[in-house]
Design a protein around this motif. Sequence first.
Motif, mmCIF file in Angstrom:
data_model
loop_
_atom_site.group_PDB
_atom_site.id
_atom_site.type_symbol
_atom_site.label_atom_id
_atom_site.label_comp_id
_atom_site.label_asym_id
_atom_site.label_seq_id
_atom_site.Cartn_x
_atom_site.Cartn_y
_atom_site.Cartn_z
ATOM 1 N N ALA A 202 -10.310 -6.129 -3.387
ATOM 2 C CA ALA A 202 -9.050 -6.678 -3.879
ATOM 3 C C ALA A 202 -9.212 -8.142 -4.251
ATOM 4 O O ALA A 202 -8.712 -8.602 -5.292
ATOM 5 C CB ALA A 202 -7.953 -6.516 -2.825
ATOM 6 N N ILE A 218 -0.021 -8.460 -2.918
ATOM 7 C CA ILE A 218 -1.086 -7.460 -2.835
ATOM 8 C C ILE A 218 -1.089 -6.811 -1.456
ATOM 9 O O ILE A 218 -1.181 -5.590 -1.325
ATOM 10 C CB ILE A 218 -2.451 -8.107 -3.142
ATOM 11 C CG1 ILE A 218 -2.507 -8.547 -4.612
ATOM 12 C CG2 ILE A 218 -3.594 -7.154 -2.817
ATOM 13 C CD1 ILE A 218 -3.760 -9.317 -4.976
ATOM 14 N N ALA A 222 -0.387 -2.946 -0.814
ATOM 15 C CA ALA A 222 -1.461 -2.168 -0.185
ATOM 16 C C ALA A 222 -0.911 -1.346 0.976
ATOM 17 O O ALA A 222 -1.367 -0.224 1.227
ATOM 18 C CB ALA A 222 -2.565 -3.100 0.301
ATOM 19 N N TRP A 232 -5.653 -1.333 -1.189
ATOM 20 C CA TRP A 232 -5.977 -2.722 -1.507
ATOM 21 C C TRP A 232 -6.508 -2.899 -2.931
ATOM 22 O O TRP A 232 -5.981 -3.736 -3.674
ATOM 23 C CB TRP A 232 -6.941 -3.286 -0.474
ATOM 24 C CG TRP A 232 -6.245 -3.605 0.806
ATOM 25 C CD1 TRP A 232 -6.005 -2.755 1.844
ATOM 26 C CD2 TRP A 232 -5.661 -4.854 1.171
ATOM 27 N NE1 TRP A 232 -5.308 -3.382 2.837
ATOM 28 C CE2 TRP A 232 -5.095 -4.682 2.460
ATOM 29 C CE3 TRP A 232 -5.578 -6.096 0.558
ATOM 30 C CZ2 TRP A 232 -4.436 -5.720 3.122
ATOM 31 C CZ3 TRP A 232 -4.931 -7.136 1.212
ATOM 32 C CH2 TRP A 232 -4.366 -6.941 2.484
ATOM 33 N N ALA A 236 -4.382 -4.745 -6.133
ATOM 34 C CA ALA A 236 -4.887 -5.874 -6.911
ATOM 35 C C ALA A 236 -5.002 -5.525 -8.393
ATOM 36 O O ALA A 236 -4.738 -6.363 -9.261
ATOM 37 C CB ALA A 236 -6.249 -6.309 -6.375
#
Length: 299
Positions: A202, A218, A222, A232, A236
């Motif tokens: 990420a 993020i 996640a 993750w 991203a």
Amino acid sequence: MIAVACAMVLDAALGEPKWLWDRLPHPAVLMGRAIGWADGRLNNRTYVTGVAVVAVLVWAMICLGAALMAVPGVWVEVIVGAVMLAQRSLVDHVRAVADALRISLGDGRGAVAMIVGRDVSGMDSPAVARAAIESAAENFSDGVIAPLFWFVVAGLPGLLVYKVVNTADSMIGYRTERHEKFGWAAARLDDVLNWVPARLTAGLIRTVAATRAPWRAIRRDAGLHRSPNAGWPEAAMAPALGVALSGPRSYEGTIEDFPWVHGLGRRDAGVADIEAACALLWRAWAVALAAVVAIALVV
């Protein structure tokens, strides 16, 4: 450490040569056969047996990795490392979805079916594109950064242990009646081995993205994923491309209502977004290579 960098470059240059693997079984295939044999012969649906099988597999890979590293020179390490990394083949498979989708929706569905496990028959074009992008993000973690991380940390033993555990998780790490107990050890150990690499992935994707989401966003997205790690890289990748990922999809005829990752993003992902994801993977790979070279120069 120079051997690790050379393995990365060799994998990026050659990928998985069809002429070779048409003649010889890929090491991951051999791992799969061993796991399949254990599942067929030893699966008595208990935790104890599952733990024992994983322990034997891990010990075997440690011994094999140590024996290979004892061979003089670095070329064995370079070749085995290149075989176990999957940057070139990952990008090739994802880009093939974009190429197929340019031809027709049916071709796109056929291509994405090669890299995802969900039902593809009812997918529209954006769903095909999202599936390809999600696969790109997740497999960049599982097939490139995680094996690379363990290669750097523990040499060939670390790399081989990761690969056999990850293969076992993909085969028996399911919450089904047959595998819930027998595959428990494989699934949990895979979670442990991927914890750091998933977050590194990420970070790499975020680093090379033109549009960088806040790390807290993020981390939040996640957490929407059913896996403690797979979310993750998706979390991203989605804001980096400006698209929403995940969301409802069908498995074995049943619609699973998964939440959207980066839900404010576009839901009309297309060929250009798949190509952009592939470009991101190469930029992230280049940063990882630079980091490996820097470590080699320091140590």
